[in-house]
Design a protein around this motif. Sequence first.
Motif, PDB file in Angstrom:
ATOM      1  N   ALA A  91     -48.382   6.387  -2.779  1.00  7.25           N
ATOM      2  CA  ALA A  91     -48.924   7.112  -1.628  1.00  7.25           C
ATOM      3  C   ALA A  91     -49.053   8.570  -2.034  1.00  7.25           C
ATOM      4  O   ALA A  91     -48.298   9.052  -2.878  1.00  7.25           O
ATOM      5  N   THR A  92     -50.018   9.261  -1.446  1.00 13.51           N
ATOM      6  CA  THR A  92     -50.216  10.684  -1.718  1.00 13.51           C
ATOM      7  C   THR A  92     -50.478  11.400  -0.405  1.00 13.51           C
ATOM      8  O   THR A  92     -51.226  10.906   0.442  1.00 13.51           O
ATOM      9  N   LEU A  93     -49.856  12.572  -0.247  1.00 10.78           N
ATOM     10  CA  LEU A  93     -50.094  13.441   0.893  1.00 10.78           C
ATOM     11  C   LEU A  93     -50.419  14.824   0.361  1.00 10.78           C
ATOM     12  O   LEU A  93     -49.808  15.281  -0.607  1.00 10.78           O
ATOM     13  N   ASP A  94     -51.370  15.510   0.993  1.00 14.20           N
ATOM     14  CA  ASP A  94     -51.823  16.827   0.558  1.00 14.20           C
ATOM     15  C   ASP A  94     -51.403  17.868   1.595  1.00 14.20           C
ATOM     16  O   ASP A  94     -51.928  17.890   2.706  1.00 14.20           O
ATOM     17  N   PHE A  95     -50.433  18.727   1.223  1.00 17.90           N
ATOM     18  CA  PHE A  95     -49.917  19.738   2.133  1.00 17.90           C
ATOM     19  C   PHE A  95     -50.501  21.112   1.827  1.00 17.90           C
ATOM     20  O   PHE A  95     -50.678  21.465   0.660  1.00 17.90           O
ATOM     21  N   GLN A  96     -50.778  21.879   2.867  1.00 16.65           N
ATOM     22  CA  GLN A  96     -51.205  23.265   2.705  1.00 16.65           C
ATOM     23  C   GLN A  96     -49.941  24.088   2.438  1.00 16.65           C
ATOM     24  O   GLN A  96     -49.101  24.270   3.319  1.00 16.65           O
ATOM     25  N   ASN A  97     -49.796  24.564   1.202  1.00 18.83           N
ATOM     26  CA  ASN A  97     -48.588  25.284   0.797  1.00 18.83           C
ATOM     27  C   ASN A  97     -48.298  26.506   1.641  1.00 18.83           C
ATOM     28  O   ASN A  97     -47.147  26.779   1.983  1.00 18.83           O
ATOM     29  N   SER A  98     -49.321  27.265   1.992  1.00 19.05           N
ATOM     30  CA  SER A  98     -49.095  28.515   2.719  1.00 19.05           C
ATOM     31  C   SER A  98     -48.494  28.285   4.102  1.00 19.05           C
ATOM     32  O   SER A  98     -47.876  29.178   4.661  1.00 19.05           O
TER      33      SER A  98
END
Length: 120
Positions: A91-98
């Motif tokens: 599974a992959t999730l893409d988080f906005q680091n800022s």
Amino acid sequence: FTLGGGSTLEVAQALGADTKISFMTGSELVVDHAASFGQSVGTSNYAGSLLQDFAGGSTIDIKDFGFGGLNMSYTKGTGLLQLSNSGPQVATLDFQNSSLGAGTFHFSGDGGSGVLITHS
């Protein structure tokens, strides 16, 4: 999408890469099928929904992802959280680091056949 405090959004499939999901305190994202949440799941070429403001008691529940043998890798430079297990599932999730803030990811079983993710 903005998930209001205490609200839940359940997603069966999200193949687009232009979707943004923002979390408010206590909100929950339920992903029914990890393999259908984005494109190129499990690779560094992942393209999927951008997850913003994930903190404050918010959770992500990946329903069809076994907790046994769970491994995770988070790359701050890309914002990608890669999960694998002894299934072998990915599974992959893409988080906005800022908007993620300080802290670490935490994982537990969801009481069923999935994995529950929080960040604090």
